[in-house]
Structure formats: structure tokens, C-alpha cells
Design a protein around this motif. Sequence first.
Motif, PDB file in Angstrom:
ATOM      1  N   ASP A  10       0.843  -1.109  -0.045  1.00 31.10           N
ATOM      2  CA  ASP A  10       0.061  -0.028  -0.020  1.00 31.10           C
ATOM      3  C   ASP A  10       0.947   1.229  -0.040  1.00 31.10           C
ATOM      4  N   TYR A  11       1.063   1.814  -1.304  1.00 30.01           N
ATOM      5  CA  TYR A  11       1.869   2.904  -1.260  1.00 30.01           C
ATOM      6  C   TYR A  11       1.072   4.176  -1.784  1.00 30.01           C
ATOM      7  N   GLY A  12      -0.217   4.224  -1.855  1.00 26.06           N
ATOM      8  CA  GLY A  12      -0.704   5.292  -2.357  1.00 26.06           C
ATOM      9  C   GLY A  12      -1.173   5.496  -3.831  1.00 26.06           C
ATOM     10  N   SER A  34       2.432  -0.966   4.276  1.00 20.29           N
ATOM     11  CA  SER A  34       3.474  -0.101   3.879  1.00 20.29           C
ATOM     12  C   SER A  34       4.521  -0.272   4.848  1.00 20.29           C
ATOM     13  N   CYS A  35       4.616  -1.493   5.706  1.00 17.29           N
ATOM     14  CA  CYS A  35       5.620  -1.643   6.566  1.00 17.29           C
ATOM     15  C   CYS A  35       7.014  -2.470   5.861  1.00 17.29           C
ATOM     16  N   PRO A  36       7.994  -2.206   6.053  1.00 16.19           N
ATOM     17  CA  PRO A  36       9.220  -2.838   5.346  1.00 16.19           C
ATOM     18  C   PRO A  36       9.092  -4.295   5.894  1.00 16.19           C
ATOM     19  N   LEU A  63       8.467   5.879   1.401  1.00 11.14           N
ATOM     20  CA  LEU A  63       8.218   5.169   2.596  1.00 11.14           C
ATOM     21  C   LEU A  63       9.339   4.018   2.870  1.00 11.14           C
ATOM     22  N   GLU A  64      10.400   3.994   2.106  1.00 13.06           N
ATOM     23  CA  GLU A  64      11.615   3.326   2.567  1.00 13.06           C
ATOM     24  C   GLU A  64      11.460   1.671   2.109  1.00 13.06           C
ATOM     25  N   LEU A  65      10.525   1.376   1.110  1.00 14.04           N
ATOM     26  CA  LEU A  65      10.020   0.118   0.754  1.00 14.04           C
ATOM     27  C   LEU A  65      11.073  -0.664  -0.071  1.00 14.04           C
ATOM     28  N   ILE A  66      11.994   0.101  -0.813  1.00 14.45           N
ATOM     29  CA  ILE A  66      12.614  -0.506  -1.824  1.00 14.45           C
ATOM     30  C   ILE A  66      13.525  -1.583  -1.402  1.00 14.45           C
ATOM     31  N   PRO A  67      14.359  -1.654  -0.466  1.00 17.48           N
ATOM     32  CA  PRO A  67      15.114  -2.610   0.142  1.00 17.48           C
ATOM     33  C   PRO A  67      14.480  -3.954   0.553  1.00 17.48           C
ATOM     34  N   GLY A 101      13.902   1.861 -12.054  1.00 16.32           N
ATOM     35  CA  GLY A 101      12.950   1.129 -11.346  1.00 16.32           C
ATOM     36  C   GLY A 101      13.707   0.107 -10.306  1.00 16.32           C
ATOM     37  N   LEU A 102      13.051  -0.703 -10.069  1.00 16.44           N
ATOM     38  CA  LEU A 102      13.383  -1.880  -9.099  1.00 16.44           C
ATOM     39  C   LEU A 102      14.665  -2.790  -9.491  1.00 16.44           C
ATOM     40  N   GLY A 103      14.621  -3.006 -10.937  1.00 12.42           N
ATOM     41  CA  GLY A 103      15.626  -3.665 -11.526  1.00 12.42           C
ATOM     42  C   GLY A 103      15.551  -5.205 -11.180  1.00 12.42           C
TER      43      GLY A 103
END
Length: 213
Positions: A10-12, A34-36, A63-67, A101-103
Amino acid sequence: MTRPTVTIIDYGLGNIKSVQQAFEHIGAQVNLSSCPEEIKSAQYLVLPGVGAFKQGMSALIQLELIPAIKEYAQSGKPLMGICLGMQMLLDKSFEHGEHEGLGLISGTVKAIDRHSPNGELIRKIPHIGWNAISPASKWQKSILAPIEQGSFFYFVHSFRAEVANTEHLLATCEYEGLTIPAAIKHNNVIGLQFHPEKSAVDGLAILNTFINQ
């Protein structure tokens, strides 16, 4: 028997409620997050999305979600990107500039060309509505296993993926003379350009396969 749990990021951006309702309809429990930490520990992970690539990636960054998404992808557990979510799985997009992007699947995102080589206007943008998909490779053991060739799915998009490795191309559709990737896959990471949650029985069959592979 314990029901499978699907975590939807959930990132909007995106029609999260319709994706949630589709998974619940086939018997899954759904966690909107949206919690890592919840994303890293998910059983099944879905990245939905409607809108622009830049805004989508910016939201994931904020939201620091990519990692967390990348760590989950490396775990080998199933990850699905839908529409914009599929496009963000790739290396970069050229939608209103160049954006990383995320790659997770090698490739790029480019605009659907509305003109033929001689400059005539031939395509309406966005590509919207029901369209048939065809296999680009054998899909018997993939998420598309229950689907017959030529089945119709619901699309809404103005940009299309271009995968670097054709082995990652699972299915395509034809839009007024242009071949568009409809489904891509690399190991446990799957991308669907169409909306399975809006694609009736066949769309639900794909989601059901996703949680029962």
C-alpha cells in the motif's frame, strides 16, 4: 487448513481495494501494508499500481520500501507486479524523463507509439479495454497455466515494457499492429500488464494459481 496470506503493498497508487477483494474472493487472507518488515516476511507479495512511473517509485522511496521489496524478491517467494507495478519491476522507465525502477527483471518502459512508421495516427492512447493474450513461450508450468491461448484480459496503460531477455517474456497481446508484453517472469518475480482483478473468471484463475503454486 490455513488460508494463504497475500500482502499487498500500500503505497498510495493503485486500485488496491479491487485487488484485495479479488484475492479474498478466491479464499486468501489479505494484508495491506506499507511496513518494510511485513513486506520482507510476506508469504505472497503483490505490487499493484495505476498512474505514473515516477510517482510510483517516489512513493516507494519515501516509504523506504525498496530494500524490503528487493530482499523479498531474493528470498524466492512469489512476487507479482500488476500494471504500473509490473513496469516498476524493470530497470528504468522513459515516462516523462528517465527514472530508475526496481531492477528485478532486466528491461525498460517506453511509450506506446501512436504513429505508424509513415507518421499516420493509428492507435488510441491509452490502450484500454479487453484484449487477447498469446504465449511468447510455454506457459504450462507458469502462472498462466489454467488459461487458454487467446483468452481476453482487461488492459489500461499508455506505456509498455521491453524486456532485455526474451526468455523473460511469458505472453503478449496485439494492439493495432503493435506487439505488447502482457506478462513477464524471471524466477519468482512475475509481472502482468493487464489487471487480473478486473478480468473476470480467467483473471481470478491466475490469482488462484499465484497463491497455490
